[in-house]
Design a protein around this motif. Structure first.
Motif, mmCIF file in Angstrom:
data_model
loop_
_atom_site.group_PDB
_atom_site.id
_atom_site.type_symbol
_atom_site.label_atom_id
_atom_site.label_comp_id
_atom_site.label_asym_id
_atom_site.label_seq_id
_atom_site.Cartn_x
_atom_site.Cartn_y
_atom_site.Cartn_z
ATOM 1 N N PRO A 170 0.809 -1.233 0.000
ATOM 2 C CA PRO A 170 0.000 0.000 0.000
ATOM 3 C C PRO A 170 0.833 1.270 0.000
ATOM 4 O O PRO A 170 0.315 2.328 -0.352
ATOM 5 C CB PRO A 170 -0.829 -0.132 1.286
ATOM 6 C CG PRO A 170 -0.072 -1.085 2.144
ATOM 7 C CD PRO A 170 0.613 -2.036 1.230
ATOM 8 N N SER A 171 2.092 1.196 0.378
ATOM 9 C CA SER A 171 2.916 2.408 0.400
ATOM 10 C C SER A 171 3.454 2.777 -0.972
ATOM 11 O O SER A 171 3.986 3.873 -1.155
ATOM 12 C CB SER A 171 4.093 2.221 1.367
ATOM 13 O OG SER A 171 3.620 2.016 2.678
ATOM 14 N N ILE A 172 3.339 1.872 -1.920
ATOM 15 C CA ILE A 172 3.759 2.174 -3.289
ATOM 16 C C ILE A 172 2.713 3.070 -3.930
ATOM 17 O O ILE A 172 1.517 2.803 -3.864
ATOM 18 C CB ILE A 172 3.928 0.874 -4.110
ATOM 19 C CG1 ILE A 172 5.091 0.033 -3.551
ATOM 20 C CG2 ILE A 172 4.173 1.187 -5.570
ATOM 21 C CD1 ILE A 172 6.457 0.620 -3.786
ATOM 22 N N VAL A 180 5.433 1.420 -10.792
ATOM 23 C CA VAL A 180 5.789 0.667 -9.578
ATOM 24 C C VAL A 180 7.186 0.084 -9.706
ATOM 25 O O VAL A 180 7.971 0.107 -8.736
ATOM 26 C CB VAL A 180 4.751 -0.450 -9.344
ATOM 27 C CG1 VAL A 180 5.184 -1.346 -8.197
ATOM 28 C CG2 VAL A 180 3.384 0.152 -9.049
ATOM 29 N N LEU A 181 7.525 -0.419 -10.870
ATOM 30 C CA LEU A 181 8.856 -1.002 -11.058
ATOM 31 C C LEU A 181 9.942 0.045 -10.840
ATOM 32 O O LEU A 181 10.971 -0.236 -10.208
ATOM 33 C CB LEU A 181 8.960 -1.596 -12.467
ATOM 34 C CG LEU A 181 10.300 -2.259 -12.826
ATOM 35 C CD1 LEU A 181 10.644 -3.357 -11.844
ATOM 36 C CD2 LEU A 181 10.256 -2.808 -14.243
ATOM 37 N N LEU A 182 9.732 1.234 -11.331
ATOM 38 C CA LEU A 182 10.713 2.305 -11.123
ATOM 39 C C LEU A 182 10.856 2.620 -9.643
ATOM 40 O O LEU A 182 11.985 2.769 -9.137
ATOM 41 C CB LEU A 182 10.289 3.548 -11.907
ATOM 42 C CG LEU A 182 11.243 4.741 -11.788
ATOM 43 C CD1 LEU A 182 12.561 4.425 -12.488
ATOM 44 C CD2 LEU A 182 10.639 6.000 -12.380
ATOM 45 N N GLN A 183 9.756 2.712 -8.924
ATOM 46 C CA GLN A 183 9.833 2.989 -7.487
ATOM 47 C C GLN A 183 10.587 1.880 -6.750
ATOM 48 O O GLN A 183 11.435 2.152 -5.889
ATOM 49 C CB GLN A 183 8.418 3.121 -6.914
ATOM 50 C CG GLN A 183 7.634 4.309 -7.435
ATOM 51 C CD GLN A 183 6.239 4.365 -6.847
ATOM 52 O OE1 GLN A 183 6.079 4.527 -5.637
ATOM 53 N NE2 GLN A 183 5.225 4.243 -7.698
ATOM 54 N N ALA A 184 10.276 0.639 -7.096
ATOM 55 C CA ALA A 184 10.929 -0.478 -6.415
ATOM 56 C C ALA A 184 12.427 -0.485 -6.691
ATOM 57 O O ALA A 184 13.245 -0.759 -5.795
ATOM 58 C CB ALA A 184 10.292 -1.804 -6.858
ATOM 59 N N CYS A 190 6.531 9.773 -11.006
ATOM 60 C CA CYS A 190 7.964 9.489 -11.127
ATOM 61 C C CYS A 190 8.791 10.752 -11.007
ATOM 62 O O CYS A 190 9.893 10.733 -10.443
ATOM 63 C CB CYS A 190 8.245 8.782 -12.451
ATOM 64 S SG CYS A 190 7.467 7.154 -12.577
ATOM 65 N N GLU A 191 8.291 11.850 -11.523
ATOM 66 C CA GLU A 191 9.020 13.112 -11.420
ATOM 67 C C GLU A 191 9.200 13.505 -9.954
ATOM 68 O O GLU A 191 10.298 13.894 -9.524
ATOM 69 C CB GLU A 191 8.259 14.196 -12.175
ATOM 70 C CG GLU A 191 8.928 15.567 -12.126
ATOM 71 C CD GLU A 191 8.099 16.624 -12.831
ATOM 72 O OE1 GLU A 191 8.678 17.619 -13.280
ATOM 73 O OE2 GLU A 191 6.859 16.442 -12.913
ATOM 74 N N GLU A 192 8.147 13.399 -9.188
ATOM 75 C CA GLU A 192 8.226 13.759 -7.768
ATOM 76 C C GLU A 192 9.192 12.844 -7.021
ATOM 77 O O GLU A 192 10.003 13.307 -6.205
ATOM 78 C CB GLU A 192 6.819 13.679 -7.159
ATOM 79 C CG GLU A 192 6.772 14.086 -5.696
ATOM 80 C CD GLU A 192 5.362 14.020 -5.135
ATOM 81 O OE1 GLU A 192 5.206 14.205 -3.921
ATOM 82 O OE2 GLU A 192 4.406 13.779 -5.923
ATOM 83 N N ILE A 193 9.127 11.548 -7.308
ATOM 84 C CA ILE A 193 10.011 10.599 -6.616
ATOM 85 C C ILE A 193 11.467 10.844 -6.981
ATOM 86 O O ILE A 193 12.356 10.834 -6.119
ATOM 87 C CB ILE A 193 9.583 9.163 -6.962
ATOM 88 C CG1 ILE A 193 8.206 8.866 -6.368
ATOM 89 C CG2 ILE A 193 10.605 8.155 -6.455
ATOM 90 C CD1 ILE A 193 7.621 7.549 -6.822
#
Length: 1003
Positions: free
Chosen positions: A376-378, A509-513, A538-541
């Motif tokens: 859920p945090s993703i 999600v893959l990019l975040q992981a 993705c920009e924000e992350i």
């Protein structure tokens, strides 16, 4: 016990006398008793209502009753029986081997040679029977009728204790060894020892392989006796017999033990019965017999077994059983497997086996959003495909098709995953665990395995959309942003784009992981290929994590080039400062901006120019290379520089000219020269104001101006000449006059204003070399004669110089166009050039080198007398003649020289000139003689060719009429080989003339 694979049911009891052998035929049981009788039992018709109707050729789960007793079936007790279904025969082993026809039990054959046999094995495929008696092994073949034919008889070292067919060979147990007997030649080969305590056991498997017993261990071997695998079936004790009924192996020990055939062959079920004597397979069950009773082990339906295994957490066995479902139930099997995989995955995930859990999620074909609900945090994109966690459907709860009546297992199967039932503190701990490194690594592997198929679907969907729009189906609503999305998959996803929504979720999600696990390089590689990452998330992350390289790639992949270039410029500026924000910003430099701009030159030249201005000053050469390699129009670049960076305009044009001289237009050449002249005039004005001007001073800009004026030729010299001051910058004026073909004026400036004869001579050399290879051009040596006239008439040329310059400037004022209109300048300047030519013609008439000496001398004398005497530049004249004697017409030069010139001073000029003339005369004489000789040789060869001799014999034939020539008049063709009658030749010529003329007549 893991689960119930078989249900035990007592078929009959109280059989007397004792049961020695048992077989099944359809739904009937054949019992061989100790008194030699054969008893036949069938389902009790009075009790048939207890079970549903079933196949009449299969064992029924009903009480059995005695139907018939055959007394005296065998004289001695029956050791074993077997029904040969394909032959409809009953094989019985007693004092010998007998065959009876079923169902009437007619005797078919009795093998007397099998008297005393103790073991046998039947090969149903080939109709072969092998048996052992004493130390012999015999092979018989069923002849297809009522008899058997002996095939082989082999001797063996000892009594055979167990045997079975294995392909073309026979596996036998002798003493304490297993051996392979070659059924063709009787050769024996050892396999391995059979064990010390337990009797040997040879079991044939449905695949043709063998299971050999060694104490309580079952070993798998192939048909040649070679071990197949390292794993063994380990029974709780040594079995007396084993039957195979996939997916289980059932062994008879003191009880019945059922094990899975899947490694590591776990124990599935134990059936405890007292004093079990016999175990044999049936078509739909396993028959277990004691001394007086018979039980049937009926398999539990696979669906019910799967329910039991899943409820007990034995997911591997449940999945293995799913493979055994019939092919016609493929959809049911897929649903069961998917449900089990999901439950197993939740179980593994909750117990820390994250990678294995993801493998099962992958096998279940579950939607990725279901798996992502565990994280859920993703952050996920806002699409219509992401359900809320509380609304997620538990796929594994759909197990209605798995339940058994009265099994009591449905409650366990319908329970949801426990993640959302935790208390708040436990939930927080679980969330912390779910974002750990291991969980994210497992998620990454899961997403990477799912990615190819999802990306392919999204790409296909985008391609289909483009095709539909191309044919006009959806043209009105198809905007440019969606077009980009269909090709690169990016910033805005259409509402109806299901595949691309899924792709956006996966890539985001893959990019975040990847970033959370520290795999920045892998995240960068993801962004470099076709991806559907959500730009906003993705920009924000990436900004929060200072992953600027990846952020640049994100902008680039979504065609957000302006944002990317702004960020890149910011990073370059930070890297220049003493305290950059992050260490990695040191690798950003102006060249990075240039590299980014290269692919954009063809699509967005204005954007390239805008951001190229930021690095033009620091990287001028690379920036110009960018403009040239990107094929950006030079006029566009020049106008942009003129408006936004005028200080760099000249440098751009200068570098562009140096890199590609032919690629710069005349308009740009005018621009560059005008810039240089403006700088030189400002410099001249400053020095003049300080009274420090000297014609021999050269600033860097003036050097570049002179070099440019000489090296290029596409500019318009007339407006440039008008800007020059009348009393300075003579060298520039001379070059411009030379470009206008005003050679005399240019040379006068070099001689009388600059007083540098070397420059005048170099000018003449340039003019001479530029026209020497042009045959239609005016004699190139005349330029030296012009310089000679200037040296010989210094006063007159000085007197007329200012007058001609004044006339030339006045003509420019009336005909010179504005700078930048090169074509119009040529057209309007034509009239001025004609007037200039007229003035030149008048001067040449006065100074014509072709005039007589007397005329010239008289005119000179008059001028000299008017000016009070003159000084001829005789030294310069003699130096010119001695240095360029080979380029000057000697006769014309001598006519121009004063009569007082001493001949001795002309020796450096006349000496080499005369020598060259003499040498040329001799060379031409030799050439003339050689050509005359060659002409004579050609004539002689012609005469010899004309002396061809033709010999006519009595056999000579006419090439046309194929008759002998004889003494007739003949003609010879030029090749001297074809002879014809003259008459034939004349007729042929007439025919050719007629054929050539006939088309004309037809017209």
């Amino acid at each position: 016990m893991v689960h119930s694979a078989y249900d035990s049911f007592e078929l009959l009891s109280g059989c007397s006398p004792k049961i020695d052998a048992i077989a099944s035929y359809g739904s009937r049981l054949l019992l061989g008793c100790s008194d030699g009788s054969l008893k036949i039992y069938g389902p009790d018709l009075h009790e048939s209502d207890r079970s549903p109707p079933s196949d009449h050729h299969a064992l029924r789960k009903d009480p059995y009753a005695l139907e018939r007793t055959v007394s005296g079936f065998s004289k001695k007790p029956i050791l074993s029986m077997e029904v040969l279904v394909s032959k409809e025969l009953l094989l019985s082993l007693s004092e010998s081997i007998a065959f009876h026809r079923l169902p009437n039990l007619e005797t078919v054959a009795v093998l007397t040679k099998a008297k005393g046999a103790n073991v046998y094995s039947w090969d149903d495929r080939r109709g072969l029977l092998c048996f052992a008696r004493q130390k012999r092994v015999c092979i018989f073949r069923h002849d297809g009728g009522r008899g058997f034919v002996e095939v082989k008889d082999f001797g063996v070292p000892d009594t055979v204790k167990s045997m079975s067919w294995c392909g073309e060979n026979i596996c036998i147990a002798i003493r304490k060894e297993y051996m392979i007997l070659n059924a063709t030649n009787g050769a024996l080969s050892e396999v391995f020892p059979s064990g010390r305590l337990a009797p040997p056991l040879v079991i044939s498997l449905p695949s043709g392989e063998l299971l050999l017993g060694k104490e309580n261990i079952g070993v798998f071997v192939d048909q040649n006796g070679k071990l197949l695998q390292a794993d063994r079936i380990c029974w709780s004790e040594a079995p007396t017999t084993v039957i195979i009924q996939k997916p289980y192996a059932i062994a008879l020990l003191r009880r019945v033990e059922i094990r899975s055939l899947r490694v590591p062959y776990p124990l599935i079920q134990t059936v405890v019965l007292q004093n079990v004597q016999h175990l044999l397979p049936s078509s739909n069950a396993v028959i277990v017999a004691t001394e007086n009773s018979v039980f049937g082990l009926f398999p539990v339906p696979l669906g019910a077994q799967i329910v039991q295994l899943t409820a007990s957490g034995n997911f591997e066995e449940a999945l293995a059983l799913c493979k055994q479902l019939p092919p016609e139930d493929s959809s049911l099997r897929a649903a069961k497997e998917g449900s089990i995989h999901i439950r197993y995955a939740h179980y593994l995930f909750d117990n820390g086996s994250y990678e294995e859990a993801m493998e099962h999620f992958l096998a279940s074909q579950v939607d990725i959003t279901y798996v992502l609900s565990l994280y859920p945090s993703i952050v996920l994109p806002n699409t219509t495909m992401v359900p809320e966690p509380e609304n997620l459907v538990d796929i594994s709860s759909d197990t209605s098709y798995l339940s058994r009546a009265s099994s009591g297992l449905s409650d366990d199967m319908d329970s949801l995953p426990p993640a959302h039932l935790l208390e708040s503190d436990e939930h927080a701990a679980l969330e912390s665990k779910k974002l750990s490194h291991n969980t994210l690594m497992a998620l990454i592997k899961f997403l990477q395995k799912k990615r190819n198929s999802i990306i392919d679907k999204a790409t296909a969907e985008g391609t289909e959309e483009v095709v539909l729009d191309a044919v006009g189906d959806n043209f009105a609503s198809y905007d440019s942003s969606r077009f980009k999305k269909s090709n690169k998959g990016r910033s805005t996803i259409p509402i109806n784009s299901g595949a691309r929504e899924m792709a956006a979720i996966l890539d985001t999600v893959l990019l975040q992981a990847l970033l959370l696990t520290g795999q920045s390089s892998a995240a960068l590689e993801l962004l470099k290929v076709l991806n559907y990452c959500d730009v906003k998330i993705c920009e924000e992350i990436l900004q929060k994590g200072n992953h600027y390289v990846a952020l640049l790639e994100l902008y680039k992949s979504n065609s957000m080039h302006r944002e990317a270039l702004k960020l890149l410029h910011q990073l370059v500026e930070e890297s220049k400062s003493n305290q950059p924000q992050a260490a990695f910003t040191q690798k950003f430099n102006p060249e990075s901006i240039i590299e980014y701009l290269k692919p954009l030159c063809g699509n967005d030249p204005i954007l390239v120019l805008e951001f190229a201005m930021l690095v033009l000053e620091s990287c001028p050469t690379q920036t110009i290379e960018l403009f040239l390699s990107g094929n950006i129009p030079a006029d566009l670049v020049n106008s942009y520089l003129k408006q936004h960076a005028p200080s760099m305009q000249g440098r751009y044009l200068e570098l562009m000219l140096g890199m590609n001289e032919n690629g710069i237009s005349g308009n740009l050449q005018n621009e560059m020269v005008q810039i240089y002249i403006s700088e030189v005039l400002d410099w001249y004005a400053d020095l003049s104001a300080q009274q420090r001007w000297d014609e021999k001073d050269y600033s860097p800009t003036r050097k570049k101006l002179l070099s440019t004026l000489e090296s290029i030729s596409g500019y318009n010299p007339e407006p440039l000449l008008k800007r020059l001051p009348a009393d300075a910058l003579y060298e520039e004026r001379a070059i411009l006059l030379g470009k206008m073909n005003q050679h005399e004026l240019a040379l006068s400036l070099y001689v009388h204003k600059l007083h540098v004869p070397e420059l005048a001579l170099a000018y003449c050399d340039r003019v001479y070399e530029s026209v020497v290879h042009q045959p239609s051009a005016k004699s190139s040596g005349n330029i030296y004669l012009t310089l000679l006239q200037i040296y010989l008439n210094p006063r007159r040329t000085t007197k007329n110089f200012e007058k001609r310059i004044t006339n030339l400037v006045s003509l420019q004022n009336t005909s010179t166009p504005k700078v930048g209109s090169h074509t119009a300048g040529k057209a309007k300047g034509g009239r001025g050039l004609k007037k200039i030519a007229a003035i030149e013609g008048a001067e040449e008439m006065r100074m014509s080198p072709s005039g007589t000496d007397s005329n010239k001398s008289d005119g000179d004398a008059e001028e000299f007398s008017e000016e009070g005497g003159s000084t001829i530049m005789l030294d310069e004249v003699l130096d010119l003649l001695s240095r360029r004697w080979d380029r000057i017409n000697g006769a014309q030069a001598l006519k121009l020289l004063p009569r007082e010139t001493k001949l001795q001073n002309l020796i450096p000029f006349l000496g080499p000139l005369l020598r060259k003339s003499s040498e040329s005369y001799r060379n031409f004489s030799v050439i003339k003689s050689l050509r005359q000789s060659e002409n004579l040789q050609v004539k002689d060869e012609l005469y010899n060719q004309r002396k061809t001799v033709v010999k006519i014999t009595g056999d000579s034939m006419c090439s046309l009429c194929r008759k002998k020539i004889g003494t007739s008049v003949f003609a010879v063709y030029p090749n001297a080989t074809a002879l014809v009658h003259f008459v034939c030749f004349r007729d042929s010529q007439s025919m050719q003339a007629v054929s050539k003329g006939s088309p004309l007549r037809k017209r």
